[in-house]
Write a protein that holds these residues in place. Sequence first.
Motif, mmCIF file in Angstrom:
data_model
loop_
_atom_site.group_PDB
_atom_site.id
_atom_site.type_symbol
_atom_site.label_atom_id
_atom_site.label_comp_id
_atom_site.label_asym_id
_atom_site.label_seq_id
_atom_site.Cartn_x
_atom_site.Cartn_y
_atom_site.Cartn_z
ATOM 1 N N ASP A 56 0.627 -0.935 -0.140
ATOM 2 C CA ASP A 56 -0.036 -0.021 0.324
ATOM 3 C C ASP A 56 1.381 1.148 -0.543
ATOM 4 N N GLU A 57 1.939 1.096 0.969
ATOM 5 C CA GLU A 57 2.570 2.125 0.620
ATOM 6 C C GLU A 57 3.926 2.484 -0.359
ATOM 7 N N LEU A 58 3.994 1.404 -1.566
ATOM 8 C CA LEU A 58 4.951 1.449 -2.290
ATOM 9 C C LEU A 58 3.638 2.612 -3.564
ATOM 10 N N ASP A 59 2.164 1.681 -3.439
ATOM 11 C CA ASP A 59 0.888 2.184 -4.110
ATOM 12 C C ASP A 59 1.142 3.340 -4.597
ATOM 13 N N ALA A 60 1.143 4.343 -3.008
ATOM 14 C CA ALA A 60 0.678 5.939 -3.144
ATOM 15 C C ALA A 60 2.361 6.606 -3.308
ATOM 16 N N GLU A 61 3.129 5.567 -3.400
ATOM 17 C CA GLU A 61 4.647 6.369 -3.788
ATOM 18 C C GLU A 61 4.487 6.400 -4.644
ATOM 19 N N SER A 62 3.980 4.972 -5.836
ATOM 20 C CA SER A 62 3.799 5.465 -7.261
ATOM 21 C C SER A 62 3.329 6.405 -7.294
ATOM 22 N N LYS A 63 1.832 6.160 -7.115
ATOM 23 C CA LYS A 63 1.120 7.378 -6.991
ATOM 24 C C LYS A 63 1.538 8.779 -7.298
ATOM 25 N N ALA A 64 2.259 9.197 -6.158
ATOM 26 C CA ALA A 64 2.674 10.604 -5.826
ATOM 27 C C ALA A 64 3.950 10.769 -6.810
ATOM 28 N N PHE A 65 4.721 9.684 -7.338
ATOM 29 C CA PHE A 65 5.947 10.083 -8.093
ATOM 30 C C PHE A 65 5.880 10.367 -9.655
ATOM 31 N N THR A 66 4.419 9.700 -10.387
ATOM 32 C CA THR A 66 4.049 10.100 -11.443
ATOM 33 C C THR A 66 3.052 11.223 -11.796
ATOM 34 N N GLU A 67 1.902 11.601 -10.271
ATOM 35 C CA GLU A 67 2.016 13.118 -10.765
ATOM 36 C C GLU A 67 3.397 14.275 -11.132
ATOM 37 N N LEU A 68 3.999 13.646 -10.010
ATOM 38 C CA LEU A 68 5.753 14.512 -10.337
ATOM 39 C C LEU A 68 5.835 14.860 -11.623
ATOM 40 N N ALA A 69 6.101 13.403 -12.354
ATOM 41 C CA ALA A 69 6.464 13.917 -13.751
ATOM 42 C C ALA A 69 5.878 14.160 -14.236
ATOM 43 N N ARG A 70 4.389 13.865 -13.837
ATOM 44 C CA ARG A 70 3.549 14.764 -15.530
ATOM 45 C C ARG A 70 3.684 16.456 -15.158
ATOM 46 N N GLY A 71 3.770 17.120 -13.701
ATOM 47 C CA GLY A 71 3.557 18.308 -13.484
ATOM 48 C C GLY A 71 4.850 18.456 -13.882
ATOM 49 N N ARG A 72 6.163 18.177 -14.607
ATOM 50 C CA ARG A 72 7.374 18.515 -15.578
ATOM 51 C C ARG A 72 7.163 17.957 -16.603
ATOM 52 N N LYS A 73 6.160 16.897 -17.358
ATOM 53 C CA LYS A 73 6.324 16.858 -18.621
ATOM 54 C C LYS A 73 6.948 16.180 -19.366
ATOM 55 N N PHE A 74 7.313 14.784 -18.408
ATOM 56 C CA PHE A 74 8.213 13.457 -18.437
ATOM 57 C C PHE A 74 7.299 12.830 -18.980
ATOM 58 N N ASN A 75 7.422 12.310 -20.362
ATOM 59 C CA ASN A 75 6.739 11.054 -21.129
ATOM 60 C C ASN A 75 7.694 10.250 -21.363
ATOM 61 N N VAL A 76 7.673 9.033 -20.998
ATOM 62 C CA VAL A 76 8.980 8.585 -21.179
ATOM 63 C C VAL A 76 9.078 7.584 -22.180
ATOM 64 N N THR A 77 7.507 7.742 -23.037
ATOM 65 C CA THR A 77 7.510 6.787 -24.039
ATOM 66 C C THR A 77 7.786 7.998 -25.998
ATOM 67 N N ARG A 78 7.661 9.665 -24.673
ATOM 68 C CA ARG A 78 7.973 10.156 -25.653
ATOM 69 C C ARG A 78 9.636 10.819 -26.283
ATOM 70 N N GLN A 79 9.484 10.414 -24.884
ATOM 71 C CA GLN A 79 11.252 10.400 -24.904
ATOM 72 C C GLN A 79 11.947 9.291 -25.849
ATOM 73 N N LEU A 80 11.848 8.044 -25.210
ATOM 74 C CA LEU A 80 12.425 7.171 -25.575
ATOM 75 C C LEU A 80 12.179 7.085 -27.271
ATOM 76 N N THR A 81 11.150 6.944 -27.645
ATOM 77 C CA THR A 81 10.455 6.720 -29.561
ATOM 78 C C THR A 81 11.823 8.317 -30.196
ATOM 79 N N GLY A 82 12.010 9.587 -29.575
ATOM 80 C CA GLY A 82 12.696 10.823 -29.700
ATOM 81 C C GLY A 82 13.608 10.415 -29.755
ATOM 82 N N ASP A 83 14.403 9.973 -28.545
ATOM 83 C CA ASP A 83 15.840 9.066 -28.900
ATOM 84 C C ASP A 83 16.278 8.304 -29.680
ATOM 85 N N ILE A 84 15.452 6.844 -29.624
ATOM 86 C CA ILE A 84 15.895 5.627 -30.142
ATOM 87 C C ILE A 84 15.888 7.016 -32.731
ATOM 88 N N LYS A 85 14.833 7.634 -32.344
ATOM 89 C CA LYS A 85 14.827 7.957 -33.830
ATOM 90 C C LYS A 85 16.234 8.642 -34.071
#
Length: 220
Positions: A56-85
């Motif tokens: 439960d604690e890890l679940d809450a931490e994962s949700k909090a970190f996901t929101e933090l990353a979204r707030g900074r516009k981090f998108n793992v698939t978008r960056q990986l696509t751009g880097d590979i290309k």
Amino acid sequence: MALNNTDKIDFHVIGLLSMQRPARLDITMSKTGSIITGSVAFGALGGFMTEGLESDELDAESKAFTELARGRKFNVTRQLTGDIKSDLEKSGYVVKLISVPRKDDDFVEHYPIGKGVDAYLDVVIEDGKAGYKADGLFDAYYPYLLVAVRLVSASDNRIVYARQTVYGPSGLPIGLNLIQPDSVYRFSNFDAIMHSPDRAIQGLETAVDRVAQTITGDIR
């Protein structure tokens, strides 16, 4: 499985298939042979073990970190696509971005026809395989990214390259192409991650860059 040069496959135009974005960025840890995420632990023999309050604690931490990353516009698939290309184009390849349907977070079931490419690059990030990970309860957290890749011949759907590459701490399954993380992105605990959001996101961006470089380096 490395690229099989003995097949003398001449490919210049690569179709980079659209990736499915993980549902969230996970805070995970290894413990007694299991990989524990915010919802369930996967045992060494493939069984499931609930982890109660810890889960439960890890679940809450994962949700909090996901929101933090979204707030900074981090998108793992978008960056990986751009880097590979970008990396492949610097090496002289022509890269076409091709949108395809996917069944969950897995490889494409049926590769497209008539797209004018020599090969398809199929890249998968499974849910629970991107975020921050610790080897155990009392170990530091590092950026974590595990990516599975296939390069498939467009003419006959033959898999000419397949590999799993992971950026993360040392306590990971044997057989993966392991990239050791930079110590500058070491965090003593989850609170330290949240208190240094810019460095935490930079850590994930670095993980994506290194994984992309490894993938394209294998293909070139």
